[in-house]
Design an enzyme around this catalytic site. Structure first.
Site, PDB file in Angstrom:
ATOM      1  N   TYR A  90       0.836  -1.119  -0.091  1.00  0.00           N
ATOM      2  CA  TYR A  90      -0.097  -0.052   0.096  1.00  0.00           C
ATOM      3  C   TYR A  90       0.866   1.228   0.109  1.00  0.00           C
ATOM      4  CZ  TYR A  90      -4.476  -2.391   0.165  1.00  0.00           C
ATOM      5  OH  TYR A  90      -5.432  -3.285  -0.044  1.00  0.00           O
ATOM      6  N   ASN A  97     -12.742   4.185  -6.506  1.00  0.00           N
ATOM      7  CA  ASN A  97     -11.376   4.580  -6.210  1.00  0.00           C
ATOM      8  C   ASN A  97     -10.894   5.169  -4.831  1.00  0.00           C
ATOM      9  OD1 ASN A  97     -11.265   4.004  -8.954  1.00  0.00           O
ATOM     10  ND2 ASN A  97     -11.223   5.961  -9.553  1.00  0.00           N
ATOM     11  N   VAL A  98      -9.498   4.592  -4.291  1.00  0.00           N
ATOM     12  CA  VAL A  98      -9.201   4.972  -3.284  1.00  0.00           C
ATOM     13  C   VAL A  98      -8.068   6.013  -3.398  1.00  0.00           C
ATOM     14  CG1 VAL A  98      -9.457   2.609  -1.943  1.00  0.00           C
ATOM     15  CG2 VAL A  98      -7.347   3.046  -3.317  1.00  0.00           C
ATOM     16  N   HIS A 114     -15.214   2.455  -1.277  1.00  0.00           N
ATOM     17  CA  HIS A 114     -13.995   1.501  -1.106  1.00  0.00           C
ATOM     18  C   HIS A 114     -12.919   2.143  -0.111  1.00  0.00           C
ATOM     19  CE1 HIS A 114     -15.038  -1.336  -4.629  1.00  0.00           C
ATOM     20  NE2 HIS A 114     -16.085  -1.234  -3.655  1.00  0.00           N
ATOM     21  N   CYS A 154      -4.143   2.031  21.273  1.00  0.00           N
ATOM     22  CA  CYS A 154      -4.386   0.702  22.043  1.00  0.00           C
ATOM     23  C   CYS A 154      -3.322  -0.528  21.888  1.00  0.00           C
ATOM     24  CB  CYS A 154      -5.788   0.255  21.597  1.00  0.00           C
ATOM     25  SG  CYS A 154      -5.709  -0.748  20.125  1.00  0.00           S
ATOM     26  N   ASN A 188     -16.104   3.691 -21.356  1.00  0.00           N
ATOM     27  CA  ASN A 188     -15.030   2.829 -20.959  1.00  0.00           C
ATOM     28  C   ASN A 188     -14.132   2.295 -22.128  1.00  0.00           C
ATOM     29  OD1 ASN A 188     -14.875   1.308 -18.548  1.00  0.00           O
ATOM     30  ND2 ASN A 188     -14.413  -0.558 -19.708  1.00  0.00           N
TER      31      ASN A 188
HETATM   32  P1  OAD Z   1     -11.073  -2.663 -13.121  1.00  0.00           P
HETATM   33  O1  OAD Z   1      -9.624  -2.666 -13.148  1.00  0.00           O
HETATM   34  O2  OAD Z   1     -11.866  -3.925 -12.487  1.00  0.00           O
HETATM   35  O3  OAD Z   1     -11.840  -2.090 -14.402  1.00  0.00           O
HETATM   36  C1  OAD Z   1     -11.214  -0.895 -14.831  1.00  0.00           C
HETATM   37  C2  OAD Z   1     -12.037  -0.641 -16.122  1.00  0.00           C
HETATM   38  O4  OAD Z   1     -11.566   0.669 -16.553  1.00  0.00           O
HETATM   39  C3  OAD Z   1     -11.682  -1.713 -17.147  1.00  0.00           C
HETATM   40  O5  OAD Z   1     -13.010  -2.111 -17.530  1.00  0.00           O
HETATM   41  C4  OAD Z   1     -10.850  -1.195 -18.309  1.00  0.00           C
HETATM   42  O6  OAD Z   1     -11.209  -1.426 -19.570  1.00  0.00           O
HETATM   43  C5  OAD Z   1     -11.318   0.497 -18.080  1.00  0.00           C
HETATM   44  N1  OAD Z   1     -10.365   1.553 -18.617  1.00  0.00           N
HETATM   45  C6  OAD Z   1      -8.916   1.252 -18.522  1.00  0.00           C
HETATM   46  N2  OAD Z   1      -8.398   2.408 -18.794  1.00  0.00           N
HETATM   47  C7  OAD Z   1      -9.278   3.340 -19.192  1.00  0.00           C
HETATM   48  C8  OAD Z   1      -9.488   4.870 -19.641  1.00  0.00           C
HETATM   49  N3  OAD Z   1      -8.320   5.309 -19.855  1.00  0.00           N
HETATM   50  N4  OAD Z   1     -10.556   5.377 -19.733  1.00  0.00           N
HETATM   51  C9  OAD Z   1     -11.796   4.383 -19.531  1.00  0.00           C
HETATM   52  N5  OAD Z   1     -11.716   3.117 -19.195  1.00  0.00           N
HETATM   53  C10 OAD Z   1     -10.615   2.665 -18.744  1.00  0.00           C
HETATM   54  O7  OAD Z   1     -11.330  -1.568 -11.710  1.00  0.00           O
HETATM   55  P2  OAD Z   1     -12.692  -1.089 -10.905  1.00  0.00           P
HETATM   56  O8  OAD Z   1     -13.802  -1.364 -11.691  1.00  0.00           O
HETATM   57  O9  OAD Z   1     -12.508   0.313 -10.286  1.00  0.00           O
HETATM   58  O10 OAD Z   1     -11.611  -2.696  -5.105  1.00  0.00           O
HETATM   59  O11 OAD Z   1     -12.518  -2.441  -9.936  1.00  0.00           O
HETATM   60  C11 OAD Z   1     -13.437  -2.543  -8.768  1.00  0.00           C
HETATM   61  C12 OAD Z   1     -12.915  -2.888  -7.641  1.00  0.00           C
HETATM   62  O12 OAD Z   1     -12.066  -3.980  -7.583  1.00  0.00           O
HETATM   63  C13 OAD Z   1     -11.708  -1.703  -6.932  1.00  0.00           C
HETATM   64  O13 OAD Z   1     -12.164  -0.677  -6.333  1.00  0.00           O
HETATM   65  C14 OAD Z   1     -11.043  -2.797  -6.223  1.00  0.00           C
HETATM   66  C15 OAD Z   1     -10.870  -3.802  -6.883  1.00  0.00           C
HETATM   67  O14 OAD Z   1     -10.481  -4.997  -6.173  1.00  0.00           O
HETATM   68  C16 OAD Z   1     -11.036  -2.710  -3.663  1.00  0.00           C
HETATM   69  O15 OAD Z   1      -9.650  -2.403  -3.619  1.00  0.00           O
HETATM   70  C17 OAD Z   1     -12.049  -2.926  -2.610  1.00  0.00           C
END
Ligand code: OAD
Length: 242
Positions: A75, A105-106, A122, A154, A218
């Site tokens: 991290y 997003n974090v 998240h 703690c 996307n």
């Molecule tokens: P993902 O990595 O699963 O998906 C990212 C998406 O963004 C994909 O479908 C890519 O095709 C798309 N992408 C990439 N570059 C891009 C760009 N320049 N413009 C537009 N789209 C683009 O990420 P999340 O959906 O955010 O959770 O994942 C969800 C959660 O899974 C995250 O918050 C994280 C992870 O485990 C935790 O950490 C709790």
């Protein structure tokens, strides 16, 4: 109609819907920050985090118990990358809209671009809290994050990043407000998410069921069903539709 004409028509329709929206709500994932140099999790790109690393070892309570130092070091490396990152044109376009932003997003890049109402489903890399649940938390200096350490309040456990790990619930108040805002949205703009992780991805059908016009931006077709899908980079498409 040629493919290019269809795309122009869809871009114009999306722009019109966004301009006319009374309750615009945005819902973003890692793709929103990809053009700022922040790795995504599961797209085809070889740098996607869950293609290189095992989430069970790095983003779960079990992984933390097994090797807390490994988790904190991972991290902290992400924090140092984020410390150098700047918002991209997609963050700027979203932030200028005055919409409510729900994000998985974090990072803090929407806020850095000027967004004021951001719901972090998240959690955030910008804070740490006690893993024993004593309630103690601290703000993190992204450029100089602290190594593994016991909770100074703690001492019962280590401090950990305030992000949601696999198997953990989402912050209840944040999720409740996200559902409320989603249910009231007339336009729901989904940006850069694979829509694969629940309950967050469940907001998209909630928006549609409550009558929102759903627009997806996307780089590849995601699992999200929608009224308009604009394929391409968020940093190129969003400045055109806002
Ligand atoms: P993902 O990595 O699963 O998906 C990212 C998406 O963004 C994909 O479908 C890519 O095709 C798309 N992408 C990439 N570059 C891009 C760009 N320049 N413009 C537009 N789209 C683009 O990420 P999340 O959906 O955010 O959770 O994942 C969800 C959660 O899974 C995250 O918050 C994280 C992870 O485990 C935790 O950490 C709790």
């Amino acid at each position: 109609m040629s493919q290019e004409t269809v795309r122009t028509v869809e871009l114009e329709k999306a722009a019109q819907k966004i301009a006319q929206a009374k309750n615009l709500v945005t819902f973003s994932g890692a793709g929103l920050s990809a053009e700022s140099g922040i790795a995504t999790f599961r797209d085809k790109n070889q740098d996607a985090l869950w293609r290189k690393f095992d989430p069970a070892k790095l983003a779960s309570q079990e992984g933390f118990s097994e090797n807390p130092e490994r988790v904190i070091d991972w991290y902290n490396a992400r924090r140092k990358t984020l410390a150098q990152a700047k918002p991209n044109p997609a963050h700027v376009a979203l932030s200028s809209s005055g919409a409510v932003h729900i994000t998985q997003n974090v990072d803090n890049l929407l806020e850095s671009a000027g967004a004021t109402d951001v719901l972090h489903l998240h959690g955030s890399l910008l804070s740490d809290h006690c893993n024993a649940g004593c309630g103690y938390s601290e703000t993190v200096d992204l450029a100089n994050p602290q190594a593994l350490r016991k909770c100074p309040n703690c001492s019962n456990s280590y401090m950990r990043p305030s992000v949601v790990w696999f198997g953990e619930p989402l912050p209840d108040a944040v999720m409740q407000r996200a559902i409320e805002e989603t249910s009231n949205a007339d336009v729901f703009l989904v940006v850069g998410t694979s829509a694969a992780v629940y309950p967050a991805a469940g907001l998209i059908p909630i928006a549609a069921e409550h009558g929102a016009f759903v627009i997806v931006v996307n780089t590849e077709t995601s699992g999200a069903s929608c009224n308009i899908e604009l394929l391409g980079k968020a940093g190129e498409i969003l400045p055109q539709v806002f």
